[in-house]
Scaffold this motif. Structure first.
Motif, PDB file in Angstrom:
ATOM      1  N   LEU A  36       0.845  -1.196   0.000  1.00 34.23           N
ATOM      2  CA  LEU A  36       0.000   0.000   0.000  1.00 34.23           C
ATOM      3  C   LEU A  36       0.878   1.243   0.000  1.00 34.23           C
ATOM      4  O   LEU A  36       1.442   1.621   1.027  1.00 34.23           O
ATOM      5  N   PRO A  37       1.001   1.910  -1.160  1.00 34.73           N
ATOM      6  CA  PRO A  37       1.733   3.184  -1.189  1.00 34.73           C
ATOM      7  C   PRO A  37       0.792   4.327  -0.800  1.00 34.73           C
ATOM      8  O   PRO A  37      -0.361   4.365  -1.245  1.00 34.73           O
ATOM      9  N   LEU A  38       1.270   5.223   0.044  1.00 34.69           N
ATOM     10  CA  LEU A  38       0.488   6.378   0.451  1.00 34.69           C
ATOM     11  C   LEU A  38       1.175   7.657  -0.012  1.00 34.69           C
ATOM     12  O   LEU A  38       2.369   7.836   0.215  1.00 34.69           O
ATOM     13  N   ALA A  39       0.404   8.513  -0.652  1.00 34.80           N
ATOM     14  CA  ALA A  39       0.906   9.842  -0.982  1.00 34.80           C
ATOM     15  C   ALA A  39       0.769  10.723   0.262  1.00 34.80           C
ATOM     16  O   ALA A  39       0.057  10.361   1.206  1.00 34.80           O
ATOM     17  N   PRO A  40       1.455  11.837   0.303  1.00 31.70           N
ATOM     18  CA  PRO A  40       1.277  12.748   1.447  1.00 31.70           C
ATOM     19  C   PRO A  40      -0.198  13.047   1.672  1.00 31.70           C
ATOM     20  O   PRO A  40      -0.930  13.359   0.726  1.00 31.70           O
ATOM     21  N   THR A  41      -0.646  12.912   2.912  1.00 32.13           N
ATOM     22  CA  THR A  41      -2.062  13.090   3.217  1.00 32.13           C
ATOM     23  C   THR A  41      -2.243  13.536   4.659  1.00 32.13           C
ATOM     24  O   THR A  41      -1.426  13.201   5.522  1.00 32.13           O
ATOM     25  N   ASP A  42      -3.315  14.235   4.919  1.00 33.54           N
ATOM     26  CA  ASP A  42      -3.627  14.679   6.268  1.00 33.54           C
ATOM     27  C   ASP A  42      -4.436  13.630   7.016  1.00 33.54           C
ATOM     28  O   ASP A  42      -4.548  13.677   8.238  1.00 33.54           O
ATOM     29  N   THR A  54      -3.786  -4.632   9.628  1.00 40.30           N
ATOM     30  CA  THR A  54      -2.544  -4.377  10.360  1.00 40.30           C
ATOM     31  C   THR A  54      -1.454  -4.041   9.347  1.00 40.30           C
ATOM     32  O   THR A  54      -1.356  -4.674   8.293  1.00 40.30           O
ATOM     33  N   TYR A  55      -0.638  -3.052   9.679  1.00 40.09           N
ATOM     34  CA  TYR A  55       0.354  -2.559   8.732  1.00 40.09           C
ATOM     35  C   TYR A  55       1.769  -2.644   9.298  1.00 40.09           C
ATOM     36  O   TYR A  55       1.973  -2.496  10.503  1.00 40.09           O
ATOM     37  N   VAL A  56       2.721  -2.850   8.400  1.00 43.71           N
ATOM     38  CA  VAL A  56       4.142  -2.743   8.724  1.00 43.71           C
ATOM     39  C   VAL A  56       4.729  -1.658   7.822  1.00 43.71           C
ATOM     40  O   VAL A  56       4.507  -1.665   6.603  1.00 43.71           O
ATOM     41  N   VAL A  57       5.434  -0.721   8.426  1.00 42.83           N
ATOM     42  CA  VAL A  57       6.027   0.369   7.643  1.00 42.83           C
ATOM     43  C   VAL A  57       7.249  -0.164   6.900  1.00 42.83           C
ATOM     44  O   VAL A  57       8.215  -0.622   7.517  1.00 42.83           O
ATOM     45  N   LYS A  58       7.191  -0.104   5.573  1.00 38.05           N
ATOM     46  CA  LYS A  58       8.294  -0.567   4.737  1.00 38.05           C
ATOM     47  C   LYS A  58       9.223   0.563   4.313  1.00 38.05           C
ATOM     48  O   LYS A  58      10.392   0.344   4.009  1.00 38.05           O
ATOM     49  N   GLY A  59       8.695   1.768   4.309  1.00 39.62           N
ATOM     50  CA  GLY A  59       9.500   2.922   3.935  1.00 39.62           C
ATOM     51  C   GLY A  59       8.774   4.204   4.274  1.00 39.62           C
ATOM     52  O   GLY A  59       7.547   4.274   4.221  1.00 39.62           O
ATOM     53  N   GLY A  60       9.537   5.213   4.674  1.00 37.34           N
ATOM     54  CA  GLY A  60       8.923   6.471   5.039  1.00 37.34           C
ATOM     55  C   GLY A  60       8.466   6.500   6.488  1.00 37.34           C
ATOM     56  O   GLY A  60       8.799   5.617   7.278  1.00 37.34           O
ATOM     57  N   MET A  61       7.660   7.509   6.821  1.00 38.81           N
ATOM     58  CA  MET A  61       7.176   7.678   8.185  1.00 38.81           C
ATOM     59  C   MET A  61       5.709   8.072   8.175  1.00 38.81           C
ATOM     60  O   MET A  61       5.263   8.837   7.310  1.00 38.81           O
ATOM     61  N   LEU A  62       4.967   7.544   9.151  1.00 39.90           N
ATOM     62  CA  LEU A  62       3.539   7.790   9.265  1.00 39.90           C
ATOM     63  C   LEU A  62       3.248   8.340  10.652  1.00 39.90           C
ATOM     64  O   LEU A  62       3.535   7.693  11.660  1.00 39.90           O
ATOM     65  N   GLU A  94       3.519  13.167   5.915  1.00 37.81           N
ATOM     66  CA  GLU A  94       4.047  14.428   5.386  1.00 37.81           C
ATOM     67  C   GLU A  94       4.815  14.215   4.094  1.00 37.81           C
ATOM     68  O   GLU A  94       5.075  15.167   3.364  1.00 37.81           O
ATOM     69  N   SER A  95       5.190  12.957   3.819  1.00 40.16           N
ATOM     70  CA  SER A  95       5.803  12.583   2.544  1.00 40.16           C
ATOM     71  C   SER A  95       5.329  11.178   2.208  1.00 40.16           C
ATOM     72  O   SER A  95       4.574  10.562   2.969  1.00 40.16           O
ATOM     73  N   SER A  96       5.755  10.645   1.086  1.00 40.22           N
ATOM     74  CA  SER A  96       5.280   9.331   0.649  1.00 40.22           C
ATOM     75  C   SER A  96       5.675   8.232   1.639  1.00 40.22           C
ATOM     76  O   SER A  96       6.763   8.258   2.218  1.00 40.22           O
ATOM     77  N   VAL A  97       4.770   7.264   1.809  1.00 34.78           N
ATOM     78  CA  VAL A  97       4.983   6.145   2.736  1.00 34.78           C
ATOM     79  C   VAL A  97       4.635   4.846   2.015  1.00 34.78           C
ATOM     80  O   VAL A  97       3.687   4.793   1.223  1.00 34.78           O
ATOM     81  N   LEU A  98       5.402   3.789   2.303  1.00 32.01           N
ATOM     82  CA  LEU A  98       5.107   2.470   1.753  1.00 32.01           C
ATOM     83  C   LEU A  98       4.786   1.529   2.903  1.00 32.01           C
ATOM     84  O   LEU A  98       5.579   1.370   3.832  1.00 32.01           O
ATOM     85  N   LEU A  99       3.595   0.903   2.847  1.00 29.56           N
ATOM     86  CA  LEU A  99       3.140   0.004   3.903  1.00 29.56           C
ATOM     87  C   LEU A  99       2.941  -1.397   3.363  1.00 29.56           C
ATOM     88  O   LEU A  99       2.594  -1.594   2.191  1.00 29.56           O
ATOM     89  N   GLY A 100       3.152  -2.397   4.222  1.00 29.93           N
ATOM     90  CA  GLY A 100       2.746  -3.768   3.953  1.00 29.93           C
ATOM     91  C   GLY A 100       1.471  -4.017   4.731  1.00 29.93           C
ATOM     92  O   GLY A 100       1.433  -3.770   5.937  1.00 29.93           O
ATOM     93  N   ALA A 101       0.409  -4.474   4.077  1.00 27.91           N
ATOM     94  CA  ALA A 101      -0.909  -4.586   4.707  1.00 27.91           C
ATOM     95  C   ALA A 101      -1.323  -6.043   4.882  1.00 27.91           C
ATOM     96  O   ALA A 101      -1.266  -6.841   3.937  1.00 27.91           O
ATOM     97  N   TYR A 102      -1.740  -6.389   6.122  1.00 27.43           N
ATOM     98  CA  TYR A 102      -2.222  -7.725   6.441  1.00 27.43           C
ATOM     99  C   TYR A 102      -3.634  -7.618   7.022  1.00 27.43           C
ATOM    100  O   TYR A 102      -3.831  -6.867   7.998  1.00 27.43           O
ATOM    101  N   PRO A 103      -4.634  -8.336   6.472  1.00 31.34           N
ATOM    102  CA  PRO A 103      -5.942  -8.362   7.130  1.00 31.34           C
ATOM    103  C   PRO A 103      -5.763  -8.851   8.566  1.00 31.34           C
ATOM    104  O   PRO A 103      -5.185  -9.917   8.793  1.00 31.34           O
ATOM    105  N   THR A 104      -6.207  -8.075   9.541  1.00 29.39           N
ATOM    106  CA  THR A 104      -5.910  -8.372  10.942  1.00 29.39           C
ATOM    107  C   THR A 104      -6.413  -9.741  11.367  1.00 29.39           C
ATOM    108  O   THR A 104      -5.703 -10.479  12.060  1.00 29.39           O
TER     109      THR A 104
END
Length: 260
Positions: A36-42, A54-62, A94-104
């Motif tokens: 799941l790639p996320l663009a900058p978002t509020d 459930t998510y694991v941060v693969k890159g960036g910061m959330l 605040e910048s792009s984030v890459l997440l790994g997503a697992y159905p909880t």
């Protein structure tokens, strides 16, 4: 995890442990995450994230906030379990984030199918609670600080006293300790084990003393936080029962040995 305020001592050690445990768990999971790639978002929950995932941060910061107050930031290697029952918690990038997503639900089912992963899951949750306790202390005036969520014990120090009220659950971060009943050693505990949960859950006094055998570090989780963990993550009971069964098996072996 990065604190907005300056976290008290022990936080960085907990963060390193947390990331190591998450990496170990992810390496054993028989599930492949969705990317799941996320663009900058509020508000990431409106643009890709779901509260049942459930998510694991693969890159960036959330970042995470409650209403308009920034709490802390999840960074690479962190595991995020969105609070399905709290609409006041939001996430922002605040910048792009890459997440790994697992159905909880699928993730928890896979974890509970394996005793080792169940224990890892329990350690991750209790360590995260310890981190949150330290972060909370960073926002509270020093005169109002309660007992910290991270503590060290030298060889011979008592971690748990037999007969005392069960106000905390302890997760042994590192080291080894002896278990004593009426000053007689009846067992041993080592890194990764959760101590004192049964007395807390049964509202009973401590049934044994736990004494550090080597230098020990422990995560201390207050009883109200631990009970909330059990309510929101019932899979922890599976891990606790697994540890109890192992301890009973060890005690049985000692009884047989003494009888012989």
């Amino acid at each position: 995890m990065i604190s907005v305020a300056e976290a008290s001592g022990g936080f960085s050690a907990l963060t390193r442990l947390y990331k190591r445990l998450v990496n170990e768990l992810i390496g054993q999971l028989p599930l492949q995450p969705q990317t799941l790639p996320l663009a900058p978002t509020d508000d990431a929950l409106k643009f890709g994230m779901c509260r049942d995932t459930t998510y694991v941060v693969k890159g960036g910061m959330l970042g995470m906030r409650c209403q308009d107050r920034k709490l802390f930031t999840w960074d690479e290697g962190d595991l995020i379990l969105p609070d399905a029952g709290n609409d006041e918690i939001t996430y922002y990038a605040e910048s792009s984030v890459l997440l790994g997503a697992y159905p909880t639900v699928e993730l928890v089912d896979a974890v509970l199918a394996d005793d080792q992963m169940a224990r890892l899951w329990t350690r991750i949750l209790t360590t995260q609670q310890g981190m949150l306790t330290r972060l909370l202390a960073a926002h509270v005036p020093e005169e109002h600080h309660t007992t910290p969520g991270f503590a060290y014990f030298e060889p011979g120090n008592i971690i748990i006293h037999q007969g005392e009220p069960a106000d905390y659950v302890f997760s042994l971060f590192e080291g080894e300790a002896d278990v004593l009943v009426d000053n007689v050693v009846v067992g041993h505990v080592s890194e990764g084990e959760v101590l004192g949960a049964i007395a807390l859950l049964t509202h009973s006094p401590r049934s044994a003393t736990v004494r550090a055998k080597s230098r020990c570090s422990v995560v201390k989780v207050p009883k109200h936080q631990f009970k909330n963990l059990i309510r929101t993550n019932p899979g922890m009971i599976h891990s606790l029962l697994t540890d109890m069964a192992r301890q009973v098996k060890s005690l049985n072996g000692q009884v047989v040995e003494l009888s012989a």
